[in-house]
Scaffold this motif. Structure first.
Motif, PDB file in Angstrom:
ATOM      1  N   SER A  86       0.836  -1.196   0.000  1.00  0.00           N
ATOM      2  CA  SER A  86       0.000   0.000   0.000  1.00  0.00           C
ATOM      3  C   SER A  86       0.874   1.251   0.000  1.00  0.00           C
ATOM      4  CB  SER A  86      -0.913   0.009   1.237  1.00  0.00           C
ATOM      5  OG  SER A  86      -0.164   0.289   2.398  1.00  0.00           O
ATOM      6  N   ASN A  95       0.916  -4.770   5.090  1.00  0.00           N
ATOM      7  CA  ASN A  95       2.235  -4.518   4.498  1.00  0.00           C
ATOM      8  C   ASN A  95       3.313  -5.417   5.088  1.00  0.00           C
ATOM      9  OD1 ASN A  95       1.611  -2.390   2.634  1.00  0.00           O
ATOM     10  ND2 ASN A  95       1.397  -0.996   4.359  1.00  0.00           N
ATOM     11  N   GLY A 122       3.536   0.520  -4.926  1.00  0.00           N
ATOM     12  CA  GLY A 122       3.144   0.932  -3.581  1.00  0.00           C
ATOM     13  C   GLY A 122       4.321   1.550  -2.849  1.00  0.00           C
ATOM     14  N   ASP A 145      -7.749   3.347  -5.228  1.00  0.00           N
ATOM     15  CA  ASP A 145      -8.410   2.451  -4.284  1.00  0.00           C
ATOM     16  C   ASP A 145      -9.192   1.366  -5.019  1.00  0.00           C
ATOM     17  OD1 ASP A 145      -7.506   3.678  -1.951  1.00  0.00           O
ATOM     18  OD2 ASP A 145      -9.116   5.158  -1.977  1.00  0.00           O
ATOM     19  N   LYS A 252      -5.334  -5.116  -3.511  1.00  0.00           N
ATOM     20  CA  LYS A 252      -6.110  -3.974  -3.015  1.00  0.00           C
ATOM     21  C   LYS A 252      -7.318  -4.449  -2.199  1.00  0.00           C
ATOM     22  CE  LYS A 252      -4.489   0.120  -3.858  1.00  0.00           C
ATOM     23  NZ  LYS A 252      -4.341   1.119  -2.780  1.00  0.00           N
ATOM     24  N   GLU A 255      -5.978  -5.324   1.054  1.00  0.00           N
ATOM     25  CA  GLU A 255      -5.614  -4.093   1.771  1.00  0.00           C
ATOM     26  C   GLU A 255      -6.834  -3.448   2.412  1.00  0.00           C
ATOM     27  OE1 GLU A 255      -4.339   0.471   0.660  1.00  0.00           O
ATOM     28  OE2 GLU A 255      -3.597  -1.139  -0.639  1.00  0.00           O
TER      29      GLU A 255
END
Length: 305
Positions: A86, A95, A122, A145, A252, A255
Motif C-alpha cells: 500500500s 504490508n 506501492g 483504491d 487492493k 488491503e
C-alpha cells in the motif's frame, strides 16, 4: 479534582478518536464492497483468457515460442520481484505480511542481493527496500483504491520493456491474496518468462482463488492463422496484463479488508478504554462526593459540640 479533570479529558479525547476510526472503518468497508463487485466482473474475463492460454500451453504451442528481445541479454540471470504494497499506513498487518513473505521467498530463491531487482508497486514497499539497500529497478505509487485496467497497462508496459532490454530474465509477482474479510494469504507467482511450466504453476495457484481453470492433459492440435507466433504475440500480452491486474486487484481487496479490520479493532479498543475511564471517573467522583459529605457531617458535629 485535578485527577478527575484529567480522566474526563481522556474520555473526551478517546471518544473523538473513536469517531474517526469508526468513520474510517465504514469508508474501508464501502471500498471493499466496491472492489469485490469489480473483482467478480474481472474474474469472468480472466477465467476465459486463462483457459485459452492453458489450452495453448497444453497443446505445446508455447514450447518453441521465444519472445523477442530488443537488446542482448545483459541481466546475467537476474530475477525481478514485483512487490505490491500500500501507499499508506493504518492497514493492519497487510504490508508487514507482504514484505515478510517476499523477504522469505527471496532468501530461498536468490539470497545474493546482486542477483535480483525489486519492482515496487506501492510506496511502503519502495521505501522499505530503498532503506535496506536493495536494487530498485522500478516503482509505482498512487494506485487507485479501485484500480482500473488502464493503470495496470502502464505497469505491464514498463515491466515488459525492461524484460526485453535484459534488465532481468524472470519475474515474480508478490502480493497478499484476499481469502475472506478476516484472512489473506501471501502469494509469489511467476509471470516471466511465459513458458508452459510457469503458466501451469500460475493456473494451479489460481484454482483456490475462484478460477475455474483446471490443469489436465490435452492432446488436441490447432490449425492457426495467420501463424502461431502472431497469435501468441497477441494473446500473451493480454494474459500478462490480466495476471498483473488480477494481482493488484486482489492485493487492493486484501488491503481494504485489512484496513477495515484494523479500524474495527481500534474502535473496539476505544470502546473498552472509554468504559474503563468512565468507571474510573465515576469511582473518583463518588469518592469525592463521599469525602465532601463526610467533611460536612464532621463540621456539623463539631458545631453541635
Amino acid at each position: 479534582m485535578a485527577g478527575m479533570n484529567e480522566v474526563k479529558h481522556r474520555i473526551a479525547s478517546t471518544k473523538s478518536t473513536r469517531q474517526i476510526t469508526e468513520a474510517m472503518e465504514m469508508v474501508q468497508t464501502v471500498k471493499l464492497n466496491q472492489i469485490q463487485g469489480q473483482t467478480e466482473t474481472y474474474n469472468t474475463y480472466v477465467s476465459k483468457i486463462k483457459s485459452v492460454v492453458m489450452h495453448l500451453a497444453q497443446s505445446h504451442m508455447l514450447d518453441n515460442h521465444k519472445p523477442s528481445r530488443n537488446k542482448a541479454d545483459n541481466s546475467k540471470g537476474k530475477t525481478a520481484y514485483l512487490v505490491i504494497t500500500s501507499d499508506r499506513g493504518m492497514v493492519g498487518s497487510y504490508n508487514s505480511s507482504v514484505l515478510r513473505g517476499t523477504n522469505r521467498f527471496i532468501e530461498q530463491h536468490t539470497p545474493n542481493q546482486d542477483d535480483y531487482v525489486i519492482m515496487a508497486v506501492g510506496g511502503t514497499g519502495a521505501d522499505f527496500y530503498k532503506k535496506n539497500g536493495a536494487n530498485i529497478a522500478y516503482e509505482y505509487r498512487g494506485v487507485s483504491d479501485i484500480p482500473t485496467f488502464n493503470e495496470v497497462k502502464g505497469i505491464v508496459k514498463a515491466v515488459s520493456q525492461m524484460y526485453n532490454d535484459g534488465v532481468f530474465t524472470e519475474l515474480y509477482v508478490c502480493y497478499n491474496h484476499f481469502v475472506n474479510r478476516v484472512k489473506s494469504d501471501y502469494r509469489a507467482e511467476k509471470l516471466l518468462p511465459m513458458d508452459r511450466e510457469s503458466i501451469e504453476q500460475s493456473m494451479n495457484g489460481a484454482e483456490g482463488a475462484g478460477s475455474d481453470v483446471k490443469t489436465k492433459v490435452l492432446s488436441a492440435e490447432y490449425e492457426v492463422e495467420p501463424s502461431e507466433e502472431e497469435v501468441l504475440n497477441a494473446i500473451l500480452p493480454q494474459y500478462a496484463e490480466s495476471l498483473v491486474y488480477g494481482a493488484i486487484l486482489d492485493a487492493k481487496t486484501a488491503e481494504h479488508s485489512s484496513s477495515s479490520m484494523a479500524m474495527k479493532a481500534a474502535t473496539d479498543n476505544a470502546d473498552d478504554l472509554i468504559s474503563s475511564l468512565e468507571l474510573k471517573y465515576n469511582r473518583a467522583r463518588q469518592a469525592a462526593i463521599t469525602t465532601e459529605i463526610t467533611e460536612i457531617t464532621g463540621g456539623q458535629e463539631a458545631l453541635n459540640h
